[in-house]
Design a protein around this motif. Structure first.
Motif, PDB file in Angstrom:
ATOM      1  N   GLU A  65       6.403   4.073   7.649  1.00 39.39           N
ATOM      2  CA  GLU A  65       6.149   4.096   6.193  1.00 39.39           C
ATOM      3  C   GLU A  65       5.750   5.480   5.698  1.00 39.39           C
ATOM      4  O   GLU A  65       5.192   6.273   6.436  1.00 39.39           O
ATOM      5  CB  GLU A  65       4.991   3.144   5.874  1.00 39.39           C
ATOM      6  CG  GLU A  65       5.340   1.695   6.105  1.00 39.39           C
ATOM      7  CD  GLU A  65       4.077   0.861   6.283  1.00 39.39           C
ATOM      8  OE1 GLU A  65       2.999   1.276   5.794  1.00 39.39           O
ATOM      9  OE2 GLU A  65       4.180  -0.197   6.940  1.00 39.39           O
ATOM     10  N   ARG A  66       6.038   5.675   4.384  1.00 46.13           N
ATOM     11  CA  ARG A  66       5.429   6.808   3.697  1.00 46.13           C
ATOM     12  C   ARG A  66       4.080   6.291   3.204  1.00 46.13           C
ATOM     13  O   ARG A  66       4.029   5.353   2.409  1.00 46.13           O
ATOM     14  CB  ARG A  66       6.274   7.240   2.497  1.00 46.13           C
ATOM     15  CG  ARG A  66       7.548   7.948   2.883  1.00 46.13           C
ATOM     16  CD  ARG A  66       8.302   8.398   1.641  1.00 46.13           C
ATOM     17  NE  ARG A  66       9.680   8.727   1.981  1.00 46.13           N
ATOM     18  CZ  ARG A  66      10.092   9.938   2.386  1.00 46.13           C
ATOM     19  NH1 ARG A  66       9.227  10.931   2.469  1.00 46.13           N
ATOM     20  NH2 ARG A  66      11.356  10.152   2.683  1.00 46.13           N
ATOM     21  N   LYS A  67       2.993   6.889   3.669  1.00 47.52           N
ATOM     22  CA  LYS A  67       1.667   6.374   3.312  1.00 47.52           C
ATOM     23  C   LYS A  67       1.193   6.971   1.985  1.00 47.52           C
ATOM     24  O   LYS A  67       1.627   8.076   1.620  1.00 47.52           O
ATOM     25  CB  LYS A  67       0.671   6.714   4.413  1.00 47.52           C
ATOM     26  CG  LYS A  67       0.814   5.835   5.641  1.00 47.52           C
ATOM     27  CD  LYS A  67      -0.216   6.262   6.628  1.00 47.52           C
ATOM     28  CE  LYS A  67      -0.847   5.114   7.337  1.00 47.52           C
ATOM     29  NZ  LYS A  67      -1.867   5.588   8.282  1.00 47.52           N
TER      30      LYS A  67
ATOM     31  N   GLY B 153       0.284  10.946   0.802  1.00 43.51           N
ATOM     32  CA  GLY B 153       0.875  11.830   1.815  1.00 43.51           C
ATOM     33  C   GLY B 153       0.193  11.780   3.166  1.00 43.51           C
ATOM     34  O   GLY B 153       0.380  12.684   3.991  1.00 43.51           O
ATOM     35  N   ALA B 154      -0.606  10.718   3.403  1.00 54.59           N
ATOM     36  CA  ALA B 154      -1.299  10.633   4.704  1.00 54.59           C
ATOM     37  C   ALA B 154      -0.283  10.454   5.833  1.00 54.59           C
ATOM     38  O   ALA B 154       0.815   9.942   5.612  1.00 54.59           O
ATOM     39  CB  ALA B 154      -2.287   9.474   4.692  1.00 54.59           C
ATOM     40  N   SER B 155      -0.672  10.854   7.028  1.00 59.30           N
ATOM     41  CA  SER B 155       0.253  10.779   8.170  1.00 59.30           C
ATOM     42  C   SER B 155       0.381   9.355   8.691  1.00 59.30           C
ATOM     43  O   SER B 155      -0.606   8.623   8.814  1.00 59.30           O
ATOM     44  CB  SER B 155      -0.256  11.690   9.281  1.00 59.30           C
ATOM     45  OG  SER B 155       0.490  11.474  10.446  1.00 59.30           O
TER      46      SER B 155
ATOM     47  N   GLY C 183      11.796  13.729   6.002  1.00 62.41           N
ATOM     48  CA  GLY C 183      10.645  14.284   5.287  1.00 62.41           C
ATOM     49  C   GLY C 183       9.415  13.388   5.281  1.00 62.41           C
ATOM     50  O   GLY C 183       8.454  13.641   4.557  1.00 62.41           O
ATOM     51  N   LYS C 184       9.410  12.318   6.100  1.00 64.21           N
ATOM     52  CA  LYS C 184       8.203  11.483   6.173  1.00 64.21           C
ATOM     53  C   LYS C 184       7.120  12.234   6.950  1.00 64.21           C
ATOM     54  O   LYS C 184       7.439  12.966   7.902  1.00 64.21           O
ATOM     55  CB  LYS C 184       8.509  10.156   6.875  1.00 64.21           C
ATOM     56  CG  LYS C 184       9.394   9.222   6.067  1.00 64.21           C
ATOM     57  CD  LYS C 184       9.658   7.920   6.810  1.00 64.21           C
ATOM     58  CE  LYS C 184      10.538   6.999   5.979  1.00 64.21           C
ATOM     59  NZ  LYS C 184      10.967   5.802   6.724  1.00 64.21           N
ATOM     60  N   ASN C 185       5.887  12.013   6.537  1.00 65.12           N
ATOM     61  CA  ASN C 185       4.778  12.676   7.221  1.00 65.12           C
ATOM     62  C   ASN C 185       4.344  11.821   8.414  1.00 65.12           C
ATOM     63  O   ASN C 185       3.722  10.782   8.234  1.00 65.12           O
ATOM     64  CB  ASN C 185       3.615  12.882   6.245  1.00 65.12           C
ATOM     65  CG  ASN C 185       2.461  13.632   6.901  1.00 65.12           C
ATOM     66  OD1 ASN C 185       2.607  14.190   8.002  1.00 65.12           O
ATOM     67  ND2 ASN C 185       1.310  13.635   6.247  1.00 65.12           N
ATOM     68  N   ILE C 186       4.714  12.252   9.601  1.00 66.58           N
ATOM     69  CA  ILE C 186       4.359  11.484  10.798  1.00 66.58           C
ATOM     70  C   ILE C 186       3.649  12.377  11.804  1.00 66.58           C
ATOM     71  O   ILE C 186       3.809  13.600  11.794  1.00 66.58           O
ATOM     72  CB  ILE C 186       5.607  10.874  11.494  1.00 66.58           C
ATOM     73  CG1 ILE C 186       6.585  11.984  11.944  1.00 66.58           C
ATOM     74  CG2 ILE C 186       6.308   9.868  10.611  1.00 66.58           C
ATOM     75  CD1 ILE C 186       7.600  11.505  12.970  1.00 66.58           C
ATOM     76  N   THR C 187       2.872  11.735  12.667  1.00 67.54           N
ATOM     77  CA  THR C 187       2.294  12.416  13.828  1.00 67.54           C
ATOM     78  C   THR C 187       2.529  11.509  15.031  1.00 67.54           C
ATOM     79  O   THR C 187       2.301  10.300  14.951  1.00 67.54           O
ATOM     80  CB  THR C 187       0.779  12.655  13.651  1.00 67.54           C
ATOM     81  OG1 THR C 187       0.583  13.362  12.418  1.00 67.54           O
ATOM     82  CG2 THR C 187       0.207  13.470  14.798  1.00 67.54           C
TER      83      THR C 187
ATOM     84  N   VAL D 129      -6.460   4.603  14.723  1.00 70.75           N
ATOM     85  CA  VAL D 129      -5.679   5.839  14.537  1.00 70.75           C
ATOM     86  C   VAL D 129      -4.181   5.559  14.476  1.00 70.75           C
ATOM     87  O   VAL D 129      -3.456   6.200  13.724  1.00 70.75           O
ATOM     88  CB  VAL D 129      -5.995   6.840  15.688  1.00 70.75           C
ATOM     89  CG1 VAL D 129      -5.065   8.050  15.644  1.00 70.75           C
ATOM     90  CG2 VAL D 129      -7.454   7.285  15.618  1.00 70.75           C
ATOM     91  N   LEU D 130      -3.707   4.602  15.279  1.00 73.07           N
ATOM     92  CA  LEU D 130      -2.257   4.402  15.399  1.00 73.07           C
ATOM     93  C   LEU D 130      -1.747   3.296  14.472  1.00 73.07           C
ATOM     94  O   LEU D 130      -2.325   2.211  14.385  1.00 73.07           O
ATOM     95  CB  LEU D 130      -1.891   4.051  16.846  1.00 73.07           C
ATOM     96  CG  LEU D 130      -2.215   5.123  17.892  1.00 73.07           C
ATOM     97  CD1 LEU D 130      -1.737   4.680  19.272  1.00 73.07           C
ATOM     98  CD2 LEU D 130      -1.601   6.467  17.527  1.00 73.07           C
ATOM     99  N   ASP D 131      -0.625   3.582  13.794  1.00 73.26           N
ATOM    100  CA  ASP D 131       0.002   2.591  12.914  1.00 73.26           C
ATOM    101  C   ASP D 131       1.060   1.779  13.655  1.00 73.26           C
ATOM    102  O   ASP D 131       1.446   0.696  13.218  1.00 73.26           O
ATOM    103  CB  ASP D 131       0.682   3.304  11.730  1.00 73.26           C
ATOM    104  CG  ASP D 131      -0.336   4.052  10.892  1.00 73.26           C
ATOM    105  OD1 ASP D 131      -1.226   3.391  10.328  1.00 73.26           O
ATOM    106  OD2 ASP D 131      -0.268   5.300  10.833  1.00 73.26           O
ATOM    107  N   LEU D 132       1.559   2.355  14.727  1.00 72.80           N
ATOM    108  CA  LEU D 132       2.713   1.771  15.416  1.00 72.80           C
ATOM    109  C   LEU D 132       2.742   2.346  16.822  1.00 72.80           C
ATOM    110  O   LEU D 132       2.333   3.495  17.028  1.00 72.80           O
ATOM    111  CB  LEU D 132       3.968   2.231  14.656  1.00 72.80           C
ATOM    112  CG  LEU D 132       5.335   1.684  14.980  1.00 72.80           C
ATOM    113  CD1 LEU D 132       5.372   0.206  14.645  1.00 72.80           C
ATOM    114  CD2 LEU D 132       6.396   2.415  14.145  1.00 72.80           C
TER     115      LEU D 132
END
Ligand code: MRU
Length: 359
Positions: free
Chosen positions: A149-151, A154-156, A187-191, A234-237
């Motif tokens: 997801e795009r949070k 702009g959160a990661s 362009g999604k903000n991921i880490t 911390v982890l979304d997925l």
């Protein structure tokens, strides 16, 4: 994918029926191309993990099978090819892609009525396997991206992964990392949080190297810190690859995957497996039947890397004289898996059987 601005796959045909591959045992410290003149060297490269990761093993095994057809003598042509298949198949026991690829190249060649035609068909089939692998992994990325997801603000969006199921583990793109690459390019903000993955540290070495090359923000996570970071939200997925998927949806993957899946269930982190159809073994009823490779204790006891002067050294990192165990894979039961991301879409693990339709 690009290395120093140049496009590479993990493995490709070389000159005079040889096979070239990126030497993964040297990464991330040195970028070296390893040449395998005959099927025996290609098989040896799989065994010693110069090339590793289910899809890349499959692509290399397909080329090795084609090399064997090119080498086979006029008399005993088919016996040579049959023996070579057995030899290549014995390189490593767990990744289904290996057996799938040698079988596919062998079967394709059997339609030929002349030896030289069989050898040509074998090479074309091996090339097709590598090309399809790349395309399938790209499709996995597109489907998996739908879960990223795009949070707000702009959160990661933070993705955990284990071992290396990136492009180095396939011909190109990767399985577990492919969704991250697609999302990042969109362009999604991921880490990405990559587990070290002792003992061979495929996460700390290979996944981190890949992500750095692609400019994807990432952290290396000590193997024993994953429960902590999941407990802190911390982890979304979490996405992992697979070496073999049984008919009931149980998944064999790099040792440590099972404990990540258990922790993910405890902290309600969606836990996905990403794999092409070549990793499904519909003849294998459950995960219990998947052979688990036991590797040498040396991999646990010793670690390799550059010293301060930049020379590669092997050092002992455990108590001298203590023996070690080194199971290379474990099996995660289907019930702990949220979904399997395939090139055809995302399925429930218990739907693995219907993948027979996709072949
Ligand atoms: O022993 P390896 O490095 O060949 O193990 C394979 C893996 O990297 C994994 O388990 C991976 O997640 C699946 S391979 C795409």
């Amino acid at each position: 994918m690009k290395v120093q601005g140049k496009d590479y796959r993990t493995v490709w045909p070389g000159a005079h029926h040889s096979v070239d591959m990126i030497d993964q045992t040297k990464l991330p410290f040195e970028f070296v191309i390893h040449n395998c003149p005959t099927h025996k060297e290609t098989r040896e490269a799989i065994r010693t993990m110069i090339i590793r990761g289910a899809g890349a093993i499959g692509a290399a095994a397909g080329y090795a099978m084609a090399q064997a057809f090119a080498e086979a003598p006029g008399i005993n042509f088919w016996r040579y090819a049959e023996e070579a298949r057995g030899y290549i198949d014995s390189a490593r026991p767990t990744a289904q892609n290996l057996f799938w690829a040698t079988n596919r190249v062998f079967e394709a060649a059997t339609i030929a009525n002349r030896n030289n035609i069989a050898a040509n068909i074998a090479m074309m089939e091996a090339q097709k396997i590598a090309d399809e692998d790349s395309e399938w992994c790209h499709q996995i990325g597109i489907h998996g991206n739908s879960r990223i997801e795009r949070k707000p603000n702009g959160a990661s969006f933070n993705i955990g992964t284990h071992c290396n199921a990136g492009w180095l583990a396939f011909s190109n793109w990767g399985s577990a990392l492919s969704p991250a690459y697609v999302a990042h390019r969109e362009g999604k903000n991921i880490t990405v949080y990559c587990d070290e993955t002792r003992p061979r540290s495929q996460g700390a070495r290979l996944t981190a190297w890949e992500l750095q090359n692609e400019g994807v923000p990432h952290f290396i996570v000590p193997d024993n810190a994953v429960a902590y970071i999941m407990s802190k939200g911390v982890l979304d997925l979490f996405i992992v690859g697979a070496d073999r998927i049984a008919r009931n949806g149980d998944v064999a993957n790099k040792i440590g995957t099972l404990e990540k899946a258990i922790v993910a269930a405890r902290y309600h982190v969606p836990f996905y497996v990403a794999a092409p159809t070549s990793t499904f073994d519909l003849n294998c009823p459950t995960g219990e039947k998947i052979p688990i490779e036991q590797r040498t204790q040396e991999e646990v006891l010793f670690q390799t890397g550059p010293n301060r002067a930049g020379q590669i050294e092997e050092i002992l990192v455990c108590n001298r004289g203590s023996p070690a165990i080194n199971p290379a894979f474990d099996v995660t039961p289907a019930e702990l898996i949220t979904g399997i991301i395939t090139p055809k879409g995302i399925i429930k693990p218990t739907e693995a059987e219907i993948l027979g339709l996709f072949r």
